[in-house]
Design a protein around this motif. Structure first.
Motif, PDB file in Angstrom:
ATOM      1  N   MET A   1      -1.742  12.950  -5.638  1.00 33.50           N
ATOM      2  CA  MET A   1      -2.259  11.782  -5.007  1.00 33.50           C
ATOM      3  C   MET A   1      -2.235  10.586  -6.024  1.00 33.50           C
ATOM      4  O   MET A   1      -2.531  10.644  -6.902  1.00 33.50           O
ATOM      5  CB  MET A   1      -3.627  11.899  -4.160  1.00 33.50           C
ATOM      6  N   ASN A   2      -2.179   9.464  -5.264  1.00 32.95           N
ATOM      7  CA  ASN A   2      -2.054   8.066  -6.051  1.00 32.95           C
ATOM      8  C   ASN A   2      -2.906   7.186  -5.197  1.00 32.95           C
ATOM      9  O   ASN A   2      -2.823   7.177  -4.103  1.00 32.95           O
ATOM     10  CB  ASN A   2      -0.892   7.513  -6.264  1.00 32.95           C
ATOM     11  N   LEU A   3      -3.489   6.359  -5.902  1.00 36.79           N
ATOM     12  CA  LEU A   3      -4.099   5.068  -5.467  1.00 36.79           C
ATOM     13  C   LEU A   3      -3.267   3.952  -5.701  1.00 36.79           C
ATOM     14  O   LEU A   3      -3.046   3.519  -6.776  1.00 36.79           O
ATOM     15  CB  LEU A   3      -5.686   4.765  -5.869  1.00 36.79           C
ATOM     16  N   VAL A   4      -2.761   3.201  -4.667  1.00 42.02           N
ATOM     17  CA  VAL A   4      -1.973   2.051  -4.933  1.00 42.02           C
ATOM     18  C   VAL A   4      -2.750   0.533  -4.663  1.00 42.02           C
ATOM     19  O   VAL A   4      -3.585   0.691  -3.619  1.00 42.02           O
ATOM     20  CB  VAL A   4      -0.905   1.939  -3.967  1.00 42.02           C
ATOM     21  N   VAL A   5      -2.752  -0.048  -5.543  1.00 38.52           N
ATOM     22  CA  VAL A   5      -3.866  -1.332  -5.423  1.00 38.52           C
ATOM     23  C   VAL A   5      -2.854  -2.422  -5.498  1.00 38.52           C
ATOM     24  O   VAL A   5      -1.976  -2.635  -6.624  1.00 38.52           O
ATOM     25  CB  VAL A   5      -4.775  -1.389  -6.419  1.00 38.52           C
ATOM     26  N   ALA A   6      -2.995  -3.399  -4.594  1.00 41.21           N
ATOM     27  CA  ALA A   6      -2.007  -4.457  -4.746  1.00 41.21           C
ATOM     28  C   ALA A   6      -2.944  -6.061  -4.454  1.00 41.21           C
ATOM     29  O   ALA A   6      -3.937  -5.764  -3.808  1.00 41.21           O
ATOM     30  CB  ALA A   6      -1.151  -4.533  -3.442  1.00 41.21           C
ATOM     31  N   ILE A   7      -2.615  -6.543  -5.437  1.00 42.21           N
ATOM     32  CA  ILE A   7      -3.048  -8.151  -5.232  1.00 42.21           C
ATOM     33  C   ILE A   7      -2.302  -8.997  -4.705  1.00 42.21           C
ATOM     34  O   ILE A   7      -1.332  -9.259  -5.399  1.00 42.21           O
ATOM     35  CB  ILE A   7      -3.695  -8.647  -6.648  1.00 42.21           C
ATOM     36  N   ILE A   8      -2.379  -9.634  -3.457  1.00 35.58           N
ATOM     37  CA  ILE A   8      -1.429 -10.409  -2.901  1.00 35.58           C
ATOM     38  C   ILE A   8      -1.929 -11.762  -2.533  1.00 35.58           C
ATOM     39  O   ILE A   8      -3.160 -12.079  -2.543  1.00 35.58           O
ATOM     40  CB  ILE A   8      -0.908  -9.664  -1.803  1.00 35.58           C
ATOM     41  N   ASP A  71       6.453   5.595  -3.911  1.00 35.97           N
ATOM     42  CA  ASP A  71       7.403   4.652  -4.287  1.00 35.97           C
ATOM     43  C   ASP A  71       7.759   3.991  -3.058  1.00 35.97           C
ATOM     44  O   ASP A  71       7.896   2.664  -2.988  1.00 35.97           O
ATOM     45  CB  ASP A  71       8.809   5.333  -4.781  1.00 35.97           C
ATOM     46  N   LYS A  72       7.642   4.418  -1.538  1.00 35.85           N
ATOM     47  CA  LYS A  72       7.807   3.715  -0.374  1.00 35.85           C
ATOM     48  C   LYS A  72       6.870   2.885  -0.154  1.00 35.85           C
ATOM     49  O   LYS A  72       7.390   1.774   0.258  1.00 35.85           O
ATOM     50  CB  LYS A  72       8.006   4.974   0.590  1.00 35.85           C
ATOM     51  N   VAL A  73       5.766   3.071  -0.618  1.00 33.74           N
ATOM     52  CA  VAL A  73       4.475   2.243  -0.271  1.00 33.74           C
ATOM     53  C   VAL A  73       4.567   1.002  -0.978  1.00 33.74           C
ATOM     54  O   VAL A  73       4.395  -0.203  -0.919  1.00 33.74           O
ATOM     55  CB  VAL A  73       3.212   3.018  -0.494  1.00 33.74           C
ATOM     56  N   VAL A  74       4.859   1.342  -2.568  1.00 31.35           N
ATOM     57  CA  VAL A  74       5.186   0.244  -3.465  1.00 31.35           C
ATOM     58  C   VAL A  74       6.294  -0.710  -2.827  1.00 31.35           C
ATOM     59  O   VAL A  74       6.153  -1.916  -3.066  1.00 31.35           O
ATOM     60  CB  VAL A  74       5.290   0.753  -4.774  1.00 31.35           C
TER      61      VAL A  74
END
Length: 112
Positions: A1-8, A71-74
């Protein structure tokens, strides 16, 4: 599992949410944050006086995903949040050791 963190940028939140929903993501966490990157803030004029805004408003999105979806989420976040302007933000991917759903006790990818 991964945690994807995005600052937008804040006005891109709805587009990113729709992109993630389209990928089958069922939950995410959104936080209003402030910060700066390479742009080092910006200068504005208010009532004839010039002042510098050093910390710009941003949105932080956190999504826990299975490794095969990372990869799809990123890519979905990158495509939805892109304006081709400075300050579009960053995406970070972190390893997630464990996830537990409090209500049912499910763990691992079943908890996502």
């Amino acid at each position: 599992m991964n945690l994807v963190v995005a600052i937008i940028k804040p006005f891109k939140l709805d587009e990113v949410r729709e992109a993630l929903t389209g990928l089958g993501i069922e939950g995410l966490t959104v936080t209003e944050v402030k910060g700066f990157g390479r742009q080092k803030g910006k200068t504005e004029i208010y009532r004839g006086a010039e002042y510098t805004v050093e910390f710009l408003p941003k949105i932080k999105i956190e999504v826990a995903v299975a490794k095969d979806m990372t990869d799809k989420v990123v890519e979905g976040i990158r495509d939805a949040a892109n304006t081709d302007q400075i300050g579009d933000g960053k995406i970070f991917v972190l390893d997630l050791g464990q996830a537990v759903r409090i209500r049912t006790g499910e763990s691992g990818t079943e908890a996502l």
